[in-house]
Scaffold this active site. Sequence first.
Site, PDB file in Angstrom:
ATOM      1  N   THR A  59       0.827  -1.262  -0.043  1.00 52.70           N
ATOM      2  CA  THR A  59      -0.105   0.076   0.065  1.00 52.70           C
ATOM      3  C   THR A  59       0.935   1.126   0.050  1.00 52.70           C
ATOM      4  OG1 THR A  59      -1.847  -1.188   1.207  1.00 52.70           O
ATOM      5  CG2 THR A  59      -1.646   1.309   1.354  1.00 52.70           C
ATOM      6  N   SER A 100       1.967   5.131  -2.339  1.00 51.95           N
ATOM      7  CA  SER A 100       2.397   5.421  -3.504  1.00 51.95           C
ATOM      8  C   SER A 100       3.579   4.678  -4.257  1.00 51.95           C
ATOM      9  CB  SER A 100       2.828   6.880  -3.486  1.00 51.95           C
ATOM     10  OG  SER A 100       3.772   7.284  -2.609  1.00 51.95           O
ATOM     11  N   GLY A 131       6.008  -0.677   0.210  1.00 46.12           N
ATOM     12  CA  GLY A 131       6.810   0.547   0.611  1.00 46.12           C
ATOM     13  C   GLY A 131       7.089   0.577   2.138  1.00 46.12           C
ATOM     14  N   ALA A 132       7.585   1.575   2.672  1.00 45.97           N
ATOM     15  CA  ALA A 132       8.131   1.990   3.858  1.00 45.97           C
ATOM     16  C   ALA A 132       8.020   3.366   4.197  1.00 45.97           C
ATOM     17  CB  ALA A 132       9.281   1.258   4.231  1.00 45.97           C
ATOM     18  N   ASP A 133       8.046   3.836   5.497  1.00 47.96           N
ATOM     19  CA  ASP A 133       8.157   5.085   5.513  1.00 47.96           C
ATOM     20  C   ASP A 133       9.690   5.579   6.026  1.00 47.96           C
ATOM     21  OD1 ASP A 133       5.275   6.300   5.471  1.00 47.96           O
ATOM     22  OD2 ASP A 133       4.829   4.393   6.901  1.00 47.96           O
ATOM     23  N   GLY A 152       0.353   5.267   5.470  1.00 47.72           N
ATOM     24  CA  GLY A 152      -0.990   5.137   4.996  1.00 47.72           C
ATOM     25  C   GLY A 152      -2.023   4.514   5.622  1.00 47.72           C
ATOM     26  N   GLU A 154      -0.679  -4.938   6.457  1.00 45.60           N
ATOM     27  CA  GLU A 154       0.695  -5.013   5.724  1.00 45.60           C
ATOM     28  C   GLU A 154       1.674  -6.087   6.734  1.00 45.60           C
ATOM     29  OE1 GLU A 154       1.289  -0.919   3.793  1.00 45.60           O
ATOM     30  OE2 GLU A 154       1.497  -0.885   5.877  1.00 45.60           O
ATOM     31  N   LYS A 182      13.934   7.602   2.329  1.00 44.00           N
ATOM     32  CA  LYS A 182      13.402   6.675   3.399  1.00 44.00           C
ATOM     33  C   LYS A 182      14.545   6.088   4.207  1.00 44.00           C
ATOM     34  CE  LYS A 182       9.283   7.154   2.027  1.00 44.00           C
ATOM     35  NZ  LYS A 182       8.238   6.103   1.435  1.00 44.00           N
TER      36      LYS A 182
END
Length: 227
Positions: free
Chosen positions: A33, A35, A89-91, A104, A110, A128
Amino acid sequence: MYKQEDKKELERKNAASEAVKHINNNDVVGLGTGSTAVYAIQLIAELVKQGLTIKGVPTSEKSALLATQLGLELIDINDISSIDVTIDGADEFDSARQLIKGGGGALFREKIVASLSKKEIIIADSGKFVERLGKFKVPIEVVPIAVNYVQQQILRIEGKGTLRETEHVPFITDNGNYIIDADFGLISDPASLAQTLNQIDGILAHGLFINLATIVIMGQGTEVRLY
Ligand code: 5RP
């Protein structure tokens, strides 16, 4: 020269292109999940158009919708015992592949998908990467009646939790819960903090992903770098 935003998008796309090379015919694939994960979902749909048979396990309603629109077949997570490969993805991530996820709000699904995955591939732009996790607040999914209690517990461990809101209304997850974004400052021992958060009643999941990522593929300029 490209603009900063173009650079970020290029890095994300390149990381996604590298990640989908890990997908084989007949694989069950976890769909992340966010962008960056969108690029991977688009490329997975291309693989299907080229003739591969792939079944997707989405990590959010948003990713499920996108995948369906792109013609990907989905499979219920309760109908499988494992997932061959997940691309998410990851933050934030560090050199030990410890992650903060959930920007998100999809962290619970996840984490379940990551835990079921033989290979959890994280894709990210170079912004990141951090030496130490914690600049990004740790998202925590909380059952609504426990919000106040959980915030008090976070204070007791020297954090500060803020209820995530959109236009003054609590953000609601796909599971009908709330998100508390918790600031612990820079985190000296993410695994230990993860364990502590695991013990707090009312927390469904937190965004510290420890020992879950198999590889992080980071775009860097026009190259990719593996962690
Ligand atoms: C969603 C996530 C995302 O993977 C994370 O927020 C990164 O998103 P983006 O690729 O948009 O920066 O954990 O819950």
